[in-house]
Design a protein around this motif. Sequence first.
Motif, PDB file in Angstrom:
ATOM      1  N   THR A 109     122.893  63.972  15.072  1.00  0.00           N
ATOM      2  CA  THR A 109     123.297  62.924  16.007  1.00  0.00           C
ATOM      3  C   THR A 109     122.431  62.945  17.262  1.00  0.00           C
ATOM      4  O   THR A 109     122.296  61.944  17.966  1.00  0.00           O
ATOM      5  CB  THR A 109     124.783  63.089  16.385  1.00  0.00           C
ATOM      6  OG1 THR A 109     125.190  61.970  17.164  1.00  0.00           O
ATOM      7  CG2 THR A 109     125.024  64.365  17.178  1.00  0.00           C
ATOM      8  N   ALA A 110     121.834  64.112  17.551  1.00  0.00           N
ATOM      9  CA  ALA A 110     120.897  64.288  18.667  1.00  0.00           C
ATOM     10  C   ALA A 110     120.241  65.636  18.468  1.00  0.00           C
ATOM     11  O   ALA A 110     120.696  66.451  17.660  1.00  0.00           O
ATOM     12  CB  ALA A 110     121.623  64.227  20.009  1.00  0.00           C
ATOM     13  N   GLY A 111     119.174  65.888  19.216  1.00  0.00           N
ATOM     14  CA  GLY A 111     118.474  67.150  19.049  1.00  0.00           C
ATOM     15  C   GLY A 111     117.879  67.668  20.342  1.00  0.00           C
ATOM     16  O   GLY A 111     117.520  66.892  21.230  1.00  0.00           O
ATOM     17  N   VAL A 112     117.799  69.004  20.426  1.00  0.00           N
ATOM     18  CA  VAL A 112     117.114  69.666  21.531  1.00  0.00           C
ATOM     19  C   VAL A 112     116.087  70.618  20.933  1.00  0.00           C
ATOM     20  O   VAL A 112     116.438  71.520  20.167  1.00  0.00           O
ATOM     21  CB  VAL A 112     118.088  70.454  22.425  1.00  0.00           C
ATOM     22  CG1 VAL A 112     117.326  71.081  23.592  1.00  0.00           C
ATOM     23  CG2 VAL A 112     119.204  69.551  22.936  1.00  0.00           C
ATOM     24  N   ALA A 113     114.832  70.411  21.258  1.00  0.00           N
ATOM     25  CA  ALA A 113     113.742  71.264  20.798  1.00  0.00           C
ATOM     26  C   ALA A 113     113.302  72.129  21.974  1.00  0.00           C
ATOM     27  O   ALA A 113     112.688  71.637  22.920  1.00  0.00           O
ATOM     28  CB  ALA A 113     112.589  70.419  20.274  1.00  0.00           C
ATOM     29  N   ILE A 114     113.648  73.420  21.924  1.00  0.00           N
ATOM     30  CA  ILE A 114     113.371  74.350  23.015  1.00  0.00           C
ATOM     31  C   ILE A 114     112.018  75.017  22.783  1.00  0.00           C
ATOM     32  O   ILE A 114     111.846  75.752  21.817  1.00  0.00           O
ATOM     33  CB  ILE A 114     114.481  75.415  23.105  1.00  0.00           C
ATOM     34  CG1 ILE A 114     115.848  74.744  23.330  1.00  0.00           C
ATOM     35  CG2 ILE A 114     114.183  76.416  24.223  1.00  0.00           C
ATOM     36  CD1 ILE A 114     117.021  75.709  23.227  1.00  0.00           C
ATOM     37  N   HIS A 115     111.055  74.701  23.630  1.00  0.00           N
ATOM     38  CA  HIS A 115     109.696  75.250  23.499  1.00  0.00           C
ATOM     39  C   HIS A 115     109.214  75.136  22.048  1.00  0.00           C
ATOM     40  O   HIS A 115     108.794  76.127  21.438  1.00  0.00           O
ATOM     41  CB  HIS A 115     109.654  76.714  23.938  1.00  0.00           C
ATOM     42  CG  HIS A 115     110.118  76.968  25.338  1.00  0.00           C
ATOM     43  ND1 HIS A 115     109.632  78.003  26.098  1.00  0.00           N
ATOM     44  CD2 HIS A 115     111.038  76.344  26.117  1.00  0.00           C
ATOM     45  CE1 HIS A 115     110.225  78.000  27.288  1.00  0.00           C
ATOM     46  NE2 HIS A 115     111.080  77.000  27.306  1.00  0.00           N
ATOM     47  N   PRO A 116     109.248  73.928  21.467  1.00  0.00           N
ATOM     48  CA  PRO A 116     108.947  73.801  20.037  1.00  0.00           C
ATOM     49  C   PRO A 116     107.480  74.026  19.691  1.00  0.00           C
ATOM     50  O   PRO A 116     106.583  73.706  20.467  1.00  0.00           O
ATOM     51  CB  PRO A 116     109.340  72.347  19.739  1.00  0.00           C
ATOM     52  CG  PRO A 116     109.121  71.634  21.037  1.00  0.00           C
ATOM     53  CD  PRO A 116     109.556  72.631  22.086  1.00  0.00           C
ATOM     54  N   VAL A 117     107.265  74.598  18.505  1.00  0.00           N
ATOM     55  CA  VAL A 117     105.925  74.620  17.926  1.00  0.00           C
ATOM     56  C   VAL A 117     105.468  73.170  17.781  1.00  0.00           C
ATOM     57  O   VAL A 117     106.242  72.302  17.364  1.00  0.00           O
ATOM     58  CB  VAL A 117     105.944  75.322  16.560  1.00  0.00           C
ATOM     59  CG1 VAL A 117     104.653  75.081  15.791  1.00  0.00           C
ATOM     60  CG2 VAL A 117     106.185  76.820  16.738  1.00  0.00           C
ATOM     61  N   ALA A 118     104.234  72.890  18.127  1.00  0.00           N
ATOM     62  CA  ALA A 118     103.746  71.519  18.104  1.00  0.00           C
ATOM     63  C   ALA A 118     103.586  71.014  16.675  1.00  0.00           C
ATOM     64  O   ALA A 118     103.199  71.764  15.780  1.00  0.00           O
ATOM     65  CB  ALA A 118     102.421  71.428  18.831  1.00  0.00           C
ATOM     66  N   PRO A 119     103.891  69.744  16.434  1.00  0.00           N
ATOM     67  CA  PRO A 119     103.669  69.148  15.114  1.00  0.00           C
ATOM     68  C   PRO A 119     102.192  69.159  14.732  1.00  0.00           C
ATOM     69  O   PRO A 119     101.305  69.407  15.565  1.00  0.00           O
ATOM     70  CB  PRO A 119     104.191  67.711  15.286  1.00  0.00           C
ATOM     71  CG  PRO A 119     105.134  67.780  16.443  1.00  0.00           C
ATOM     72  CD  PRO A 119     104.556  68.814  17.353  1.00  0.00           C
ATOM     73  N   GLN A 120     101.944  68.871  13.479  1.00  0.00           N
ATOM     74  CA  GLN A 120     100.580  68.839  12.952  1.00  0.00           C
ATOM     75  C   GLN A 120      99.665  67.971  13.821  1.00  0.00           C
ATOM     76  O   GLN A 120     100.017  66.862  14.207  1.00  0.00           O
ATOM     77  CB  GLN A 120     100.590  68.292  11.523  1.00  0.00           C
ATOM     78  CG  GLN A 120      99.215  68.252  10.869  1.00  0.00           C
ATOM     79  CD  GLN A 120      99.215  67.470   9.567  1.00  0.00           C
ATOM     80  OE1 GLN A 120     100.031  66.556   9.383  1.00  0.00           O
ATOM     81  NE2 GLN A 120      98.332  67.817   8.645  1.00  0.00           N
TER      82      GLN A 120
END
Length: 251
Positions: free
Chosen positions: A105-116
């Motif tokens: 329903t929603a998301g939090v990306a904490i210091h995420p690894v960058a996408p391709q």
Amino acid sequence: MEASKKRSILFITGAFVGNNCWDEWISYFCAKGYTCSAPPWPHKDASPAELRSRQPDPDIASIRLAPLTDYYAELANRFTEKPILIGHSIGGLMVQLLLQRDLGTAGVAIHPVAPQGLLTFELSFYKSTWHPLGLFTDSDESYLMSFEDWQYIFTNGMPYEAQREAYDKFVVPESKKVSRDGLTEAAHIDFAKYHPPLLITSGSTDHIIPASLNHTNYLKYKVSRSITDYKEFDGRNHFVLGQPTWREDAE
């Protein structure tokens, strides 16, 4: 948020640490009325100390990003209503991948690894990723981060005693393949595609995922009409989930 609207949270663990990294976060959000779950990765359903005692572990070494994302997709589908997705590091990348499938329903990306395709020129990023990627080593052998690397990659700026305690409590062997998969199609994001609301956070002192890289990740979503937000926290390293400031971040 009104009590009647409170939902479930699926916490998605990053690489190199056990799912016990979410214990305080789970207590915090459960106290606010949320139903929380932080399932371990496949082959990691044991304490960090036990997992370290198995090093090298061929089962852990076999973990790949695409099946791991599918694993969390299956878990998300088990909820009666779509959960809120909160992930750290490569878990943050998986939040982005799962929102692309409309599984939260929603998301939090904490210091995420960058996408391709997203890279940075910051030296700390390359210094931090050299050993975990293990490009000139056997990918069928799991990688266990040394305490020295832990000090630089995760807990830079913290007192020695706190670094040591965190290492013993959280660090687990890791798959080199799952780290390398972050450079492949398995980590691809269609930034123009609709996604549920997403918050990307970063830390000003994070060595392995510099704030500038997270900001670039955020800016890529500008082509989408979906809700995306960004917040940089001062003084946060990659051990953000366990720093004394974690409660401020959770709030």
